[in-house]
Enzyme design. Structure first.
Site, PDB file in Angstrom:
ATOM      1  N   HIS A 173      35.629  39.588  43.169  1.00 32.92           N
ATOM      2  CA  HIS A 173      36.094  40.657  42.278  1.00 32.92           C
ATOM      3  C   HIS A 173      35.146  40.745  41.083  1.00 32.92           C
ATOM      4  O   HIS A 173      34.943  39.771  40.356  1.00 32.92           O
ATOM      5  CB  HIS A 173      37.526  40.381  41.805  1.00 32.92           C
ATOM      6  CG  HIS A 173      38.533  40.595  42.888  1.00 32.92           C
ATOM      7  ND1 HIS A 173      39.617  39.770  43.087  1.00 32.92           N
ATOM      8  CD2 HIS A 173      38.610  41.564  43.846  1.00 32.92           C
ATOM      9  CE1 HIS A 173      40.317  40.216  44.132  1.00 32.92           C
ATOM     10  NE2 HIS A 173      39.729  41.296  44.603  1.00 32.92           N
ATOM     11  N   GLU A 176      35.648  39.477  37.262  1.00 37.34           N
ATOM     12  CA  GLU A 176      36.121  38.113  36.993  1.00 37.34           C
ATOM     13  C   GLU A 176      34.932  37.200  36.695  1.00 37.34           C
ATOM     14  O   GLU A 176      34.589  36.296  37.456  1.00 37.34           O
ATOM     15  CB  GLU A 176      36.975  37.642  38.185  1.00 37.34           C
ATOM     16  CG  GLU A 176      38.209  38.536  38.348  1.00 37.34           C
ATOM     17  CD  GLU A 176      38.934  38.382  39.685  1.00 37.34           C
ATOM     18  OE1 GLU A 176      38.598  37.466  40.451  1.00 37.34           O
ATOM     19  OE2 GLU A 176      39.836  39.214  39.953  1.00 37.34           O
ATOM     20  N   ARG A 229      36.488  46.279  39.477  1.00 37.11           N
ATOM     21  CA  ARG A 229      36.952  45.195  40.351  1.00 37.11           C
ATOM     22  C   ARG A 229      36.354  45.255  41.761  1.00 37.11           C
ATOM     23  O   ARG A 229      36.055  44.246  42.374  1.00 37.11           O
ATOM     24  CB  ARG A 229      38.492  45.298  40.467  1.00 37.11           C
ATOM     25  CG  ARG A 229      39.155  44.446  41.524  1.00 37.11           C
ATOM     26  CD  ARG A 229      40.656  44.711  41.512  1.00 37.11           C
ATOM     27  NE  ARG A 229      41.376  44.136  42.635  1.00 37.11           N
ATOM     28  CZ  ARG A 229      41.985  42.948  42.613  1.00 37.11           C
ATOM     29  NH1 ARG A 229      41.894  42.186  41.546  1.00 37.11           N
ATOM     30  NH2 ARG A 229      42.662  42.519  43.654  1.00 37.11           N
ATOM     31  N   HIS A 298      38.664  32.981  41.420  1.00 39.74           N
ATOM     32  CA  HIS A 298      39.083  34.240  40.804  1.00 39.74           C
ATOM     33  C   HIS A 298      39.506  33.985  39.359  1.00 39.74           C
ATOM     34  O   HIS A 298      39.612  32.845  38.916  1.00 39.74           O
ATOM     35  CB  HIS A 298      40.297  34.819  41.543  1.00 39.74           C
ATOM     36  CG  HIS A 298      39.992  35.282  42.927  1.00 39.74           C
ATOM     37  ND1 HIS A 298      39.882  36.610  43.249  1.00 39.74           N
ATOM     38  CD2 HIS A 298      39.777  34.600  44.077  1.00 39.74           C
ATOM     39  CE1 HIS A 298      39.619  36.720  44.542  1.00 39.74           C
ATOM     40  NE2 HIS A 298      39.545  35.513  45.065  1.00 39.74           N
ATOM     41  N   GLU A 373      42.841  30.854  40.552  1.00 40.92           N
ATOM     42  CA  GLU A 373      42.825  31.841  39.474  1.00 40.92           C
ATOM     43  C   GLU A 373      42.528  31.026  38.224  1.00 40.92           C
ATOM     44  O   GLU A 373      43.378  30.265  37.752  1.00 40.92           O
ATOM     45  CB  GLU A 373      44.176  32.553  39.321  1.00 40.92           C
ATOM     46  CG  GLU A 373      44.579  33.447  40.481  1.00 40.92           C
ATOM     47  CD  GLU A 373      43.820  34.772  40.546  1.00 40.92           C
ATOM     48  OE1 GLU A 373      43.013  35.056  39.627  1.00 40.92           O
ATOM     49  OE2 GLU A 373      44.019  35.510  41.526  1.00 40.92           O
TER      50      GLU A 373
HETATM   51 ZN   LIG Z   1      40.184  38.144  41.940  1.00 43.67          ZN
END
Ligand SMILES: [Zn+2]
Ligand SMILES: *[C@@H]1O[C@H](CO)[C@@H](O)[C@H](O)[C@H]1NC(C)=O
Ligand SMILES: *[C@@H]1O[C@H](CO)[C@@H](O)[C@H](O)[C@H]1NC(C)=O
Ligand SMILES: *[C@@H]1O[C@H](CO)[C@@H](O)[C@H](O)[C@H]1NC(C)=O
Ligand SMILES: *[C@@H]1O[C@H](CO)[C@@H](O)[C@H](O)[C@H]1NC(C)=O
Length: 413
Positions: A173, A176, A229, A298, A373
């Site tokens: 993404h 990020e 993104r 992420h 994350e």
């Molecule tokens: Zn992501």
């Protein structure tokens, strides 16, 4: 004739486009407590008209983090009262947060982890490592839609064949940024650490490290829109580009937590592996003969996630990975106190189909499969200040060391 003129005008305006600004855009955290409120969020997601999600709620009981442009303040207030939304202001001026992301200095900044690097810097840094160190070689895992080389570094200390392989996947993404920064820091640590335990770990495996998979999107976040993104491939909709490359893998494609609308940030793509980046990387992965570990990075939310995203069912070696992950998060938080939560994607976030993690686990039953994350929990969101890169990387690497140690104890890595 008119068509030609229109296209020429469009090209001219594209070439002089400027970087998007988010002056006075506010970010609200909204708790989603009813299905009617969730439907409203879904409606906004597919008809954004200026709204953007930093965090899409996905299910009742979770929070949304919604970007509200200044011209929508009044409308948003009305929606809040009409739908009884409980909202809290997280960020008062999104542009200020983006402006404070990089260190403020007029001088040329050194290439270290006190600032975020451009794609060119990341790639040439890896090339210089490969040129100087016979244990490292540059690999290409594909060519992006816009023709960029997707580079990674293969690290095999001692150049021993037949080692077990581990993948680090970064920046699928685009926005990020902390993902790629953490991945390059860890790569450097594997190569240069004087800690015997890390040296031992580095030598045990063959590491395949791709700091930026979504190269086109990442460049676009530097040049045009910090908030981008997706990939950059045109879609059937003239005005909306790109698919969500982490909904585009050929596993339970578009069966929840993704969108069929090309304008959505969660657009799954025209078909499985429609995006050249995911297609070629998946082929590269399928060719590996000895893969034992796959780590996908992420931001943000401070979560350690396991397969699956397409179902809430507990499958494969979930219990084992949960137990290992729980121990790993203790070593993560022991560094600076950062708190993470652990769970399968579908259970901890929401049903999300077509992710790389699901594809990996489903296709190959790879033993060790985690998606992070990284920091933070919404204070800065995607624009985590660069002065947090090193601590984020240090704590993340602690957890990875623990995961692999615990996996070895259990005979799965
Ligand atoms: Zn992501
Ligand atoms: C690693 O070993 C292979 C043969 O197994 C050889 O072809 C290659 O040149 C070696 N690479 C380096 C960097 O020494
Ligand atoms: C890499 O390989 C060289 C030999 O070619 C060796 O001297 C060096 O210590 C190795 N290890 C690392 C971590 O660079
Ligand atoms: C996969 O391996 C085959 C056979 O060795 C090769 O022809 C192909 O180019 C490889 N593909 C990738 C993406 O590495
Ligand atoms: C994966 O785990 C199983 C046990 O569940 C083990 O038998 C196997 O050797 C592991 N694979 C690798 C490559 O370590």
């Amino acid at each position: 004739m008119k068509g030609t003129i229109f296209i020429i005008l469009l090209l001219v305006s594209l070439t002089i486009s400027e970087k998007a600004r988010y002056d006075n855009y506010r970010v609200f955290e909204i708790s989603i407590e009813t299905s009617q409120q969730l439907q409203l969020m879904e409606y906004i997601e597919s008809n954004p008209d200026g709204y953007r999600f930093m965090e899409f709620p996905g299910k009742v009981g979770r929070n949304a983090e919604l970007v509200v442009p200044p011209h929508k303040f009044a409308e948003f207030e009305e929606l809040c009262s009409k739908f009884s939304l409980k909202s809290a202001l997280l960020i008062n001026n999104l542009q200020e947060v983006f402006d404070q992301e990089q260190p403020r200095s007029r001088r040329a900044l050194p290439l270290d982890w006190t600032r975020y690097w451009t794609l060119e810097e990341i790639h040439s840094w890896m090339e210089s490592i490969a040129a100087e160190n016979s244990n490292a070689s540059i690999i290409s895992v594909g060519t992006s839609y816009e023709g960029r080389n997707i580079l990674g570094l293969k690290l095999n200390i001692g150049n021993v064949s037949g080692k077990k392989q581990i993948i680090f996947e970064g920046t699928i993404h685009a926005r990020e940024w902390i993902s790629g920064a953490t991945v390059t820091w860890m790569l450097n640590e594997l190569l240069t650490s004087t800690d015997p335990e890390v040296q031992q770990l580095a030598a045990t495996y063959e590491w395949i490290i791709v700091p930026v998979l979504n190269v086109d999107g990442f460049v676009y976040t530097w040049t045009n829109d910090r908030f981008w993104r997706k990939t950059r491939r045109p879609t059937a909709n003239l005005l909306c580009r790109g698919a969500d490359p982490n909904r585009n893998w050929d596993n339970n494609f578009n069966r929840g937590g993704s969108s069929s609308n090309p304008c959505s940030d969660l657009y799954a793509g025209d078909y499985p592996f429609s995006e050249p980046e995911t297609k070629q990387f998946s082929e590269f992965i399928a060719n590996l003969t000895n893969l034992v570990g796959y780590f996908d990075f992420h931001a943000y939310g401070q979560l350690l996630m396991l397969p699956y995203g397409f179902t809430t069912e507990i499958l494969e070696n979930y219990d084992e990975l949960y137990e290992i992950g729980t121990i790993a998060l203790e070593s993560l938080s022991a560094k600076f106190g950062t708190q993470y939560r652990i769970g399968s994607i579908a259970n901890i976030i929401y049903i999300a189909s077509g992710s790389s993690l699901d594809w990996l686990k489903y296709e190959f039953k790879t033993n060790v499969t985690y998606a992070y994350e990284l920091r933070d929990q919404g204070r800065y969101g995607f624009a985590l200040p660069a002065d947090q890169i090193i601590d984020t990387a240090i704590e993340t690497f602690e957890s990875i060391k623990t995961i692999l140690k615990e996996a070895q104890i259990r005979g799965i890595a």
